[in-house]
Design a protein around this motif. Structure first.
Motif, PDB file in Angstrom:
ATOM      1  N   GLY A  72       0.738  -1.314   0.030  1.00 44.17           N
ATOM      2  CA  GLY A  72       0.022  -0.178  -0.070  1.00 44.17           C
ATOM      3  C   GLY A  72       0.572   1.134  -0.088  1.00 44.17           C
ATOM      4  O   GLY A  72       1.746   1.330  -0.812  1.00 44.17           O
ATOM      5  N   SER A  73       0.223   2.166   0.730  1.00 44.90           N
ATOM      6  CA  SER A  73       1.431   3.309   1.277  1.00 44.90           C
ATOM      7  C   SER A  73       2.323   3.551   2.446  1.00 44.90           C
ATOM      8  O   SER A  73       2.429   4.410   2.834  1.00 44.90           O
ATOM      9  CB  SER A  73       0.781   4.533   0.931  1.00 44.90           C
ATOM     10  N   ASN A  74       2.657   2.148   3.399  1.00 43.53           N
ATOM     11  CA  ASN A  74       3.185   2.300   4.177  1.00 43.53           C
ATOM     12  C   ASN A  74       4.067   2.985   3.670  1.00 43.53           C
ATOM     13  O   ASN A  74       5.587   2.229   2.900  1.00 43.53           O
ATOM     14  CB  ASN A  74       3.465   0.825   4.138  1.00 43.53           C
ATOM     15  N   ARG A  94      -2.054  -2.038   3.256  1.00 45.44           N
ATOM     16  CA  ARG A  94      -3.716  -2.975   2.707  1.00 45.44           C
ATOM     17  C   ARG A  94      -3.831  -3.969   3.089  1.00 45.44           C
ATOM     18  O   ARG A  94      -2.787  -5.503   3.431  1.00 45.44           O
ATOM     19  CB  ARG A  94      -3.330  -2.942   1.357  1.00 45.44           C
ATOM     20  N   LEU A  95      -5.086  -4.045   3.962  1.00 42.06           N
ATOM     21  CA  LEU A  95      -5.332  -4.898   5.115  1.00 42.06           C
ATOM     22  C   LEU A  95      -6.683  -5.618   3.570  1.00 42.06           C
ATOM     23  O   LEU A  95      -6.985  -5.895   3.305  1.00 42.06           O
ATOM     24  CB  LEU A  95      -6.156  -5.093   6.146  1.00 42.06           C
ATOM     25  N   VAL A  96      -6.416  -7.230   4.600  1.00 41.38           N
ATOM     26  CA  VAL A  96      -7.221  -7.903   3.642  1.00 41.38           C
ATOM     27  C   VAL A  96      -8.617  -8.805   4.328  1.00 41.38           C
ATOM     28  O   VAL A  96      -8.112  -9.267   5.551  1.00 41.38           O
ATOM     29  CB  VAL A  96      -6.687  -9.177   2.586  1.00 41.38           C
ATOM     30  N   ARG A  97      -9.533  -9.191   3.474  1.00 41.90           N
ATOM     31  CA  ARG A  97     -10.825  -9.101   4.555  1.00 41.90           C
ATOM     32  C   ARG A  97     -10.741 -10.934   3.444  1.00 41.90           C
ATOM     33  O   ARG A  97     -10.856 -10.760   2.871  1.00 41.90           O
ATOM     34  CB  ARG A  97     -11.613  -8.456   4.911  1.00 41.90           C
ATOM     35  N   VAL A  98     -12.057 -11.340   4.700  1.00 40.63           N
ATOM     36  CA  VAL A  98     -12.093 -13.258   4.338  1.00 40.63           C
ATOM     37  C   VAL A  98     -13.519 -12.514   2.552  1.00 40.63           C
ATOM     38  O   VAL A  98     -13.220 -13.278   1.656  1.00 40.63           O
ATOM     39  CB  VAL A  98     -12.900 -13.549   4.972  1.00 40.63           C
ATOM     40  N   ARG A  99     -14.504 -11.833   2.778  1.00 42.43           N
ATOM     41  CA  ARG A  99     -15.091 -11.665   1.679  1.00 42.43           C
ATOM     42  C   ARG A  99     -14.961 -10.551   0.543  1.00 42.43           C
ATOM     43  O   ARG A  99     -15.714 -11.021  -0.325  1.00 42.43           O
ATOM     44  CB  ARG A  99     -16.624 -10.773   2.538  1.00 42.43           C
ATOM     45  N   GLU A 100     -14.178  -9.575   0.776  1.00 42.14           N
ATOM     46  CA  GLU A 100     -13.797  -8.878  -0.157  1.00 42.14           C
ATOM     47  C   GLU A 100     -13.268  -9.099  -1.893  1.00 42.14           C
ATOM     48  O   GLU A 100     -12.502 -10.085  -1.542  1.00 42.14           O
ATOM     49  CB  GLU A 100     -13.159  -7.644   0.829  1.00 42.14           C
ATOM     50  N   PRO A 101     -13.420  -8.651  -2.923  1.00 43.61           N
ATOM     51  CA  PRO A 101     -12.377  -8.324  -3.990  1.00 43.61           C
ATOM     52  C   PRO A 101     -11.559  -7.758  -3.901  1.00 43.61           C
ATOM     53  O   PRO A 101     -11.049  -6.528  -2.854  1.00 43.61           O
ATOM     54  CB  PRO A 101     -14.086  -7.936  -5.060  1.00 43.61           C
ATOM     55  N   ASN A 102     -10.313  -8.360  -4.109  1.00 43.95           N
ATOM     56  CA  ASN A 102      -9.068  -7.749  -3.850  1.00 43.95           C
ATOM     57  C   ASN A 102      -8.250  -8.001  -4.993  1.00 43.95           C
ATOM     58  O   ASN A 102      -7.911  -9.332  -5.253  1.00 43.95           O
ATOM     59  CB  ASN A 102      -8.399  -7.074  -2.868  1.00 43.95           C
TER      60      ASN A 102
END
Length: 326
Positions: A72-74, A94-102
């Motif tokens: 991400g922008s870290n 950037r973190l990721v989640r179970v349900r999201e598209p990425n």
């Protein structure tokens, strides 16, 4: 909930993890399944044929995509090239989640249709001829560790990881990334030896470990396991005609699974769900940083040419709440 299945080779951990994935999916829960064993049998256990299993995108081959997205922008991470398997998230990551598209799921996950729904399946990738003699399987499973370091999951969401056989997962910090670890053990001395190793190594890390007795044929087997592992024995399972048909490539409808096995799978879900209230995100983040600093000193700084300790954001704690603001 993040759930690992471990056990010695041939214990049935892949079969049981696939049954648990089917159980969760049939209940309507969102599931990400990860095959972190380089033998790569989880796809077949979920019903994929050899051609489709071989075509699954390997996470290890897509590390640049994974790193570039998670970075991400870290500002503490100069470039994606300086990220290693243990790099922790910080402000701007950037973190990721179970349900999201990425983009990580786009690159690495494929949907597998099961009775009652679909699961996202990700695989580390198997060894290739190019790996022989020059690489270890940790170069493959490192992508899983990095993914889990940046994952924020909530209750009623599940990430199920079929781990490498034996106690080899202790060669990295991957074993600390789970809410609960199910160790599949046969009722034999060899079957419980991995349990003893795992219990010993995990002792100082707050690991929730439960034993699933497999290939149990009667009360004598149950008594043996109980004597060897005590209260860590959660459930036992025995012969299954449904599993035998699945292994022949002809699985019946999942609702035809034997009642005693269905009850065992439900017990696993109850045990996993109960760990949510025990979550300690500060400890989880602290362990992440601990293994990152160890890897930085042992090989990471030399490999990347930078001081990887500088990647640690001392004020950052991964949690379910922080996901909404990143």
């Amino acid at each position: 909930m993040k759930i690992a299945f471990v056990g010695k080779g041939g214990s049935g951990k892949t079969t049981l993890s696939s049954l648990f994935i089917r159980h969760l999916t049939a209940s309507g829960a969102p599931v990400v399944a990860i095959d972190a064993d380089i033998n790569q049998h989880l796809g077949a256990a979920l019903g994929l044929d050899e051609r489709h299993s071989a075509a699954l995108p390997a996470m290890g081959d897509r590390l640049p995509v994974i790193k570039d997205y998670l970075r991400g922008s870290n500002p503490r991470i100069d470039s994606a090239a300086t990220m290693i398997k243990t790099t922790p998230p910080g402000e701007g990551s950037r973190l990721v989640r179970v349900r999201e598209p990425n983009p990580v799921y786009d690159a690495c996950a494929r949907p597998v249709e099961l009775d009652g729904g679909a699961v996202r399946l990700m695989v580390t990738g198997s060894f290739t001829d190019a790996d022989l003699g020059v690489a270890c399987y940790h170069s493959k499973t490192g992508a899983v560790e990095l993914f889990l370091n940046h994952l924020v999951d909530g209750p009623d969401e599940y990430v199920v990881v079929d781990m490498t056989a034996g106690s080899d997962s202790f060669a990295s910090g991957l074993f600390t990334r789970f809410d609960i670890t199910f160790l599949v053990a046969e009722p034999t001395r060899k079957g419980v030896s991995v349990y003893r190793q795992y219990k010993q190594y995990a002792h100082d890390f707050g690991i929730t470990l439960k034993v699933v007795g497999n290939k149990v044929q009667g009360q004598e087997d149950i008594d043996f396991l109980r004597a060897e592992v005590g209260d860590d024995l959660l459930v036992t399972v025995g012969h299954s005609d449904w599993v035998r048909a699945m292994e022949k490539g002809r699985p019946p409808r999942f609702d035809l699974l034997e009642d005693f096995n269905s009850r065992a799978l439900y017990a696993l879900q109850v045990a996993a769900d109960a760990t949510h209230e025990l979550r300690d995100w500060e400890r989880y983040t602290r362990q992440m940083v601990h293994f990152h600093l160890k890897n930085a000193l042992s090989w990471g700084n030399e490999r990347t040419g930078v001081d990887l300790a500088a990647q640690v954001d001392p004020g950052f704690v991964l949690s379910e709440n922080v996901a909404a603001s990143v």
